[in-house]
Structure formats: C-alpha cells, structure tokens
Design an enzyme around this catalytic site. Structure first.
Site, PDB file in Angstrom:
ATOM      1  CE  LYS A 120     -13.348 -12.094  10.883  1.00 11.13           C
ATOM      2  NZ  LYS A 120     -13.358 -11.851  12.325  1.00 11.13           N
ATOM      3  CB  ILE A 144     -16.829  -3.392   6.085  1.00 12.07           C
ATOM      4  CG1 ILE A 144     -17.229  -3.225   7.555  1.00 12.07           C
ATOM      5  CG2 ILE A 144     -16.782  -4.864   5.677  1.00 12.07           C
ATOM      6  CD1 ILE A 144     -18.639  -3.629   7.873  1.00 12.07           C
ATOM      7  CD  GLU A 168     -20.711  10.776  13.903  1.00 14.03           C
ATOM      8  OE1 GLU A 168     -21.864  10.510  14.232  1.00 14.03           O
ATOM      9  OE2 GLU A 168     -20.248  10.445  12.797  1.00 14.03           O
ATOM     10  N   GLY A 188     -14.023   9.069  12.616  1.00  9.96           N
ATOM     11  CA  GLY A 188     -15.056   8.090  12.953  1.00  9.96           C
ATOM     12  C   GLY A 188     -14.704   7.256  14.165  1.00  9.96           C
ATOM     13  CB  VAL A 189     -16.619   4.611  15.880  1.00  4.74           C
ATOM     14  CG1 VAL A 189     -17.516   5.518  16.654  1.00  4.74           C
ATOM     15  CG2 VAL A 189     -17.314   4.053  14.648  1.00  4.74           C
ATOM     16  N   GLY A 190     -13.732   3.690  16.359  1.00  5.52           N
ATOM     17  CA  GLY A 190     -12.894   2.506  16.245  1.00  5.52           C
ATOM     18  C   GLY A 190     -11.420   2.776  16.448  1.00  5.52           C
ATOM     19  CG  ASN A 191      -9.319  -0.289  18.204  1.00  5.92           C
ATOM     20  OD1 ASN A 191      -9.448   0.394  19.214  1.00  5.92           O
ATOM     21  ND2 ASN A 191      -9.697  -1.542  18.125  1.00  5.92           N
ATOM     22  N   GLY A 246     -22.783   8.225  11.427  1.00  4.19           N
ATOM     23  CA  GLY A 246     -22.700   9.545  10.799  1.00  4.19           C
ATOM     24  C   GLY A 246     -21.818   9.553   9.572  1.00  4.19           C
ATOM     25  CG  ASN A 281     -20.690  -1.597  14.468  1.00  2.00           C
ATOM     26  OD1 ASN A 281     -20.929  -2.582  15.154  1.00  2.00           O
ATOM     27  ND2 ASN A 281     -19.474  -1.159  14.263  1.00  2.00           N
TER      28      ASN A 281
HETATM   29  O1  0RQ Z   1     -13.969  -8.777  12.881  1.00  2.00           O
HETATM   30  O2  0RQ Z   1     -14.461  -8.321  15.228  1.00  2.00           O
HETATM   31  O3  0RQ Z   1     -14.511 -10.669  14.315  1.00  2.00           O
HETATM   32  O4  0RQ Z   1     -12.338  -9.437  14.569  1.00  2.00           O
HETATM   33  O5  0RQ Z   1     -14.911  -6.721  10.900  1.00  2.00           O
HETATM   34  O6  0RQ Z   1     -13.111  -4.759  11.894  1.00  2.00           O
HETATM   35  O7  0RQ Z   1     -10.920  -3.677  11.509  1.00  2.00           O
HETATM   36  O8  0RQ Z   1     -11.732  -4.043  13.915  1.00  2.00           O
HETATM   37  O9  0RQ Z   1     -12.845  -2.409  12.350  1.00  2.00           O
HETATM   38  O10 0RQ Z   1     -13.374  -1.485  14.676  1.00  2.00           O
HETATM   39  O11 0RQ Z   1     -12.217  -0.119  12.887  1.00  2.00           O
HETATM   40  O12 0RQ Z   1     -14.622  -0.816  12.655  1.00  2.00           O
HETATM   41  C1  0RQ Z   1     -16.437  -0.039   9.550  1.00  2.00           C
HETATM   42  C2  0RQ Z   1     -17.125  -1.585  11.370  1.00  2.00           C
HETATM   43  C3  0RQ Z   1     -14.815  -0.627  11.292  1.00  2.00           C
HETATM   44  C4  0RQ Z   1     -16.726   0.855  11.904  1.00  2.00           C
HETATM   45  C5  0RQ Z   1     -16.297  -0.347  11.021  1.00  2.00           C
HETATM   46  C6  0RQ Z   1     -14.065  -7.680  10.260  1.00  2.00           C
HETATM   47  C7  0RQ Z   1     -12.811  -7.675  11.112  1.00  2.00           C
HETATM   48  C8  0RQ Z   1     -13.405  -7.546  12.493  1.00  2.00           C
HETATM   49  C9  0RQ Z   1     -14.247  -5.129  12.596  1.00  2.00           C
HETATM   50  P1  0RQ Z   1     -13.794  -9.351  14.368  1.00  2.00           P
HETATM   51  P2  0RQ Z   1     -12.035  -3.730  12.489  1.00  2.00           P
HETATM   52  P3  0RQ Z   1     -13.173  -1.160  13.261  1.00  2.00           P
HETATM   53  C10 0RQ Z   1     -18.835   8.147  12.964  1.00  2.00           C
HETATM   54  C11 0RQ Z   1     -18.581   7.296  11.769  1.00  2.00           C
HETATM   55  C12 0RQ Z   1     -19.665   2.727  10.309  1.00  2.00           C
HETATM   56  C13 0RQ Z   1     -20.103   3.960  11.023  1.00  2.00           C
HETATM   57  C14 0RQ Z   1     -19.161   5.112  10.884  1.00  2.00           C
HETATM   58  C15 0RQ Z   1     -18.168   1.271  11.650  1.00  2.00           C
HETATM   59  C16 0RQ Z   1     -14.574  -6.591  12.276  1.00  2.00           C
HETATM   60  O13 0RQ Z   1     -15.893   1.939  11.652  1.00  2.00           O
HETATM   61  O14 0RQ Z   1     -19.087   0.715  12.227  1.00  2.00           O
HETATM   62  O15 0RQ Z   1     -18.234   5.139  10.112  1.00  2.00           O
HETATM   63  N1  0RQ Z   1     -18.359   2.253  10.726  1.00  2.00           N
HETATM   64  N2  0RQ Z   1     -19.412   6.120  11.690  1.00  2.00           N
HETATM   65  O16 0RQ Z   1     -12.086  -8.844  10.935  1.00  2.00           O
HETATM   66  C17 0RQ Z   1     -15.751  -9.080   6.456  1.00  2.00           C
HETATM   67  C18 0RQ Z   1     -14.491  -7.405   5.442  1.00  2.00           C
HETATM   68  C19 0RQ Z   1     -13.999  -7.035   6.720  1.00  2.00           C
HETATM   69  C20 0RQ Z   1     -14.452  -7.775   7.819  1.00  2.00           C
HETATM   70  C21 0RQ Z   1     -13.070  -6.222   8.487  1.00  2.00           C
HETATM   71  N3  0RQ Z   1     -14.102  -6.749   4.354  1.00  2.00           N
HETATM   72  N4  0RQ Z   1     -15.368  -8.401   5.359  1.00  2.00           N
HETATM   73  N5  0RQ Z   1     -15.324  -8.776   7.702  1.00  2.00           N
HETATM   74  N6  0RQ Z   1     -13.842  -7.231   8.896  1.00  2.00           N
HETATM   75  N7  0RQ Z   1     -13.132  -6.102   7.158  1.00  2.00           N
HETATM   76  C22 0RQ Z   1     -19.194   7.506  14.295  1.00  2.00           C
HETATM   77  C23 0RQ Z   1     -20.644   7.130  14.411  1.00  2.00           C
HETATM   78  O17 0RQ Z   1     -21.330   7.171  13.494  1.00  2.00           O
HETATM   79  C24 0RQ Z   1     -21.226   6.787  15.703  1.00  2.00           C
END
Ligand code: 0RQ
Length: 489
Positions: free
Chosen positions: A393, A349, A279, A254-257, A373, A369
């Site tokens: 946090k 999340i 994807e 998936g997406v992200g770091n 997918g 977001n």
């Molecule tokens: O907050 O930005 O204020 O610091 O949420 O968290 O850990 O940087 O997450 O960048 O890896 O993204 C699920 C959002 C993870 C992403 C998600 C807070 C945390 C931070 C972001 P700040 P991280 P990542 C194929 C797959 C759905 C779509 C998908 C996503 C911010 O992976 O959008 O999977 N996935 N697609 O501090 C409240 C919690 C939290 C929280 C973290 N439990 N409650 N806030 N945070 N945990 C690709 C496509 O489909 C295109």
C-alpha cells in the site's frame, strides 16, 4: 439431465464436496443452478444454506454465485473469492482454514462430518464408468468415495487428450494400517489415470462446455524480478557450496503473481534439467516446461491464463508424460515432500523480525485467502522460502514487522525470507541473529531504523533475551495502521 434438475436434488443443510482447485476443474453449471434454487427458497421464506467443501479456490461461477445468494453456511479449505471473503470477515460465514493435505484424511477420519453429495467436473466418462479427471484432481477421489451421491459435470471444453495426464493413488489406508507411499521421484506414477466411481451413486450427469477461470497474471515487475534474482543467486550459491545438486531439487511454487514471476526468472537463469513437485502449475512452470528448463512437473491443478491454456491444449502431446496431476493429499503429502527434499517458495503477507510468517490475515483479524498448501510445504521442505515485497500500500505498510499479527508458519518452519531488498538466510541463526539479518537484509529502508529501535528496546525491557519483545508495543504498528492509515509514526 439439466443443471437445474441436478441442483434440485441438493437439500438444505447438506455438505457438498465440489471439484476445483485454484480456478481449475470446478463445476461450471450446477453451482449456478443451485444458487438460483437457493435464491428462490429464500424468497419463499425457506432457509437454505450448505456446507461447501472443495479442493481449493474456485471461481465466481461457484464460490461467488453461492455466496451472493447467501447459500454457504460453512466453507473449507482455501478460498480467494471477494464475496466469500467479505462474508467470512463480517462473521456471517464460517470458514475452516486447514492444510490442504489434511482435508481428505480429515473427511476419512470423520472429523468434518458427513459428506452428502459430490459435484465433480470430469473431462470424460469411460464405458465402464471410470472418470477421466479434468484440469485438477484436488479432493475428488475422496469426495466420490465418501459422498452418498455423485453429480458429474462432463465438460466438453476440456481437452479429451487430458486422458493419461492423471495419477490417482488408490493405495492409501487409515491409521494404524498405513504403509509408506511408494513415490520416490516427482515424475513417477504410482496410481491410475482415472477416478473410480460406483455408478450406483451417480444421480446426475450434466453436460457443460465452458472454460476454466483462467485469470491473467500481471507481467513480472521490477520488484518481483529482484526477488527472483535473489533466489537465483541463493540457489547458485547453494550449488557451489555442495548443498544442492546442479539440477537442484524438486521446486514447489505457490500462488500469485510473485510466485509466477520468480519462475520466469528461474527460466532465464542458469539452471537446467529441473523438476517440480508442486500443487499449482501456473504459467511460469508451463513456460519452463516449454523451454526445457523444467523436465517434468507433478501437481494437483493446471491453473493457467487463457493464453497458456490455449497453448497447452494446442500442444498437449508435448507435455504428455511430463506433467502428472495427482490428488492433493499426494501432491502435498508431508512424507513425500520430506523424502524428495522439495524447495518451497511461497508468497506471504508479512513476517516478523524473528521470521514468523503470516500468510493469511490482514492486520491480525481479516482473512485474505487461507493457508492453502503453504504449511504442508514449509514444514517439510528441504529449504522453506517465503517472499514478499518489503512494503505494501505505497509504503504505508511494512511487510517486516516487530511481531506478526497472525502466525501461519512459525520461525521453526522458515529458513529463508526474501524481499526485493534482499534474501535473509536464517539457517543456523538464533532469534536475535535472525532479527538483525531480517531487518538489515529484507526490511525497506524507510522502516529499518524503527525495527532496530524496537529490537534495542526489547533487549532492554524483555523478561528474557532469547526472543525479546516489548509486549505492549509488539503490535503497535498494526494498531497505528488501523487508526491512522499508516504504520509510520
Ligand atoms: O492488496 O489486493 O488490495 O492490492 O494484500 O498482495 O502482493 O498482490 O500478493 O497475490 O502475491 O498473494 C500471501 C495473499 C500473497 C498469497 C498471498 C495486500 C496487498 C494486496 C495481496 P490489494 P499481493 P499475492 C500454494 C501456496 C497463502 C497460501 C499459499 C496467499 C493484497 O500468496 O494467499 O501460500 N498465500 N499457498 O496490498 C496488509 C500486509 C500486506 C497487505 C500485502 N503486510 N498487510 N495487506 N498486502 N502485504 C497454493 C495453494 O495453496 C492453493
């Protein structure tokens, strides 16, 4: 013509299908010109908003520019823009968050209304009018076929050598005439390297010369390295048990770091000859292709950092035939994901003690977001894995909670949960067994006792022992966070 002339043809209230998937291959000039046009209309007291459909998230020049002038009435599907997010969460913008594999077919079925115009970035146009797609294909085939009009942006910054990297499948039909999609391996071609486009529909061609969004990934930290190591150990165990071949099964990431860091871990791990059916192709997968750990990758978007994009463009021929960029209804197709047995790894999340996963909402109500997918892959994968740091946090949020405040992936679609604390293999476990495994393996020590306490009270008080909950308490952690700034008592 100029972007301004092209944008001037787009009318208030239209549904506009734009190219773009996770910051790759989106139009760079027409959206900004349209935003200026909308701003001028608003200044003159004329309402002007559009329905904006894309492949997935785009960039500040597209989502950001249009949202800042209050130009978007309805947005779909996945987005990650801060201005768009704020407008959705304030209730000002409508957001329809649907599975990425569903978007094209919903448009074909007529479920989403009429598509007036497509605005598509391409890398080139052939003399016969066929289009060389850009760094993503997304929903472009459907937009071009379904829209009344087509506006093309020919981006001269995109490498002309992208020609041949795409595989656009033209064999799809609508129910009840659908046939099996003849794709059996991730590296197989079933379509054409070009997008077909009726020249009679093309009302504008705009030249551009600008890079993709190209966000930078943060280097893997200790937490994501730990998550990666748990996944590597698990996959090795599965190979040893004879449940996975040595070269595994096609990877989806998936997406992200964190997703990127896990791939970096896999690249250093013991595996070779891997394939990907995913994807988004991020830097981590490009590195795996460079090192040879990954033989080939199928995707719908090249979502690379500036350095990785430079490397890709400088060595593009090394990747020819090893990367295929497909429409998103094929990259995310349930039939194909199930057939190939994809290993799905997505960030989340939060998860609850029973393994229901929230990928989209903060504290139950605010969109982050979108589902993207993740659902296409989670429901149909050979093994569906979800990962997150155990706390967010600075520890004021536990990412393992009594009850998820929003559910995108039900317990039935989640086989493995991973945090830096450990990996919970939930296959074959009943709900209470799942709960104990998740709490003991994945929850942060600070929250472990409180989760066990919740489960114990639920077992005493619940009306049934299959999935016990204390209904009046189940979301109290979220409520406490909103009230006091921490989930801790
Ligand atoms: O907050 O930005 O204020 O610091 O949420 O968290 O850990 O940087 O997450 O960048 O890896 O993204 C699920 C959002 C993870 C992403 C998600 C807070 C945390 C931070 C972001 P700040 P991280 P990542 C194929 C797959 C759905 C779509 C998908 C996503 C911010 O992976 O959008 O999977 N996935 N697609 O501090 C409240 C919690 C939290 C929280 C973290 N439990 N409650 N806030 N945070 N945990 C690709 C496509 O489909 C295109």
């Amino acid at each position: 013509m100029s972007a301004e002339q092209a944008a001037a043809m787009i009318q208030p209230g239209w549904n506009v299908g734009m190219s773009g998937f996770t910051g790759a291959g989106y139009p760079k000039a027409v959206p900004r010109a349209l935003a200026a046009h909308i701003e001028a209309a608003h200044a003159a007291g004329r309402p002007f908003r559009i329905g904006l459909w894309t492949g997935a998230s785009t960039a500040p020049e597209l989502d950001g520019a249009l949202a800042k002038v209050d130009g978007i009435d309805m947005r779909l599907p996945y987005q990650s823009d801060p201005t768009v997010r704020a407008q959705i969460n304030s209730g000002h913008m409508q957001y329809v968050d649907i599975h990425l594999s569903h978007v094209a077919q919903f448009v074909w079925f007529g479920f989403l209304g009429h598509l007036n115009v497509a605005v598509i970035e391409v890398a080139g146009v052939l003399p016969d009018g066929r289009l060389i797609p850009s760094t993503s294909v997304g929903n472009n085939k459907t937009w071009i076929e379904q829209a009344d009009y087509v506006i093309l942006e020919v981006n001269h910054r995109q490498s002309a050598a992208l020609e041949g990297f795409h595989d656009v499948y033209y064999g799809a039909a609508l129910p009840p005439h659908r046939k099996p999609i003849p794709l059996e391996t991730a590296d197989q071609r079933i379509g054409e390297p070009y997008l077909r486009c009726d020249p009679a529909k093309v009302i504008a061609v705009v030249d551009t010369d600008a890079p993709d969004r190209n966000s930078v990934f943060t280097p893997p930290d200790a937490q994501s390295a730990a998550i990666a190591q748990h996944i590597i150990d698990f996959l090795q165990h599965e190979v040893a048990q004879g449940r996975l071949p040595k070269s595994l099964l096609p990877l989806q990431s998936g997406v992200g770091n964190i997703a990127n860091a896990v791939l970096a871990g896999l690249d250093r791990g013991p595996f070779a000859g891997l394939t990907a059916y995913t994807e988004v192709l991020q830097d981590g997968m490009l590195d795996m292709l460079r090192s040879g750990t990954l033989q080939s990758a199928s995707c719908t978007a090249l979502s690379l950092s500036p350095d990785a994009a430079d490397y890709f463009n400088a060595h593009i021929d090394d990747f020819r035939g090893r990367i295929l960029i497909r429409p998103q209804e094929i990259s995310n197709h349930p039939e194909l994901i199930r057939r190939m047995g994809v290993l799905a790894m997505n960030a989340m999340i939060e998860a609850d003690i029973y393994g229901n996963v929230n990928s989209t909402h903060l504290m139950g109500s605010a969109i982050m977001n979108g589902i993207g997918g993740s659902g296409d892959f989670a429901r149909n994968a050979y093994i569906s894995m979800f990962m997150t740091p155990s706390i967010a946090k600075d520890g004021s949020i536990s990412c393992i909670v009594p009850m998820a405040s929003h559910v995108d992936h039900t317990e039935h679609d989640v086989q493995v949960i991973v945090t830096e604390q450990g990996l919970a293999d939930l296959r074959g476990l009943a709900p209470q067994q799942r709960a104990r495994r998740i709490i003991d393996t994945c929850a942060h020590p600070t929250y472990r006792d409180a989760l066990h306490d919740y489960l114990a009270r639920a077992r005493l008080q619940a009306n049934g022992q299959h999935t016990p909950h204390v209904l009046t308490d189940a979301l109290s952690w979220h409520e406490r966070y909103l009230r006091t700034g921490t989930m801790l008592p």
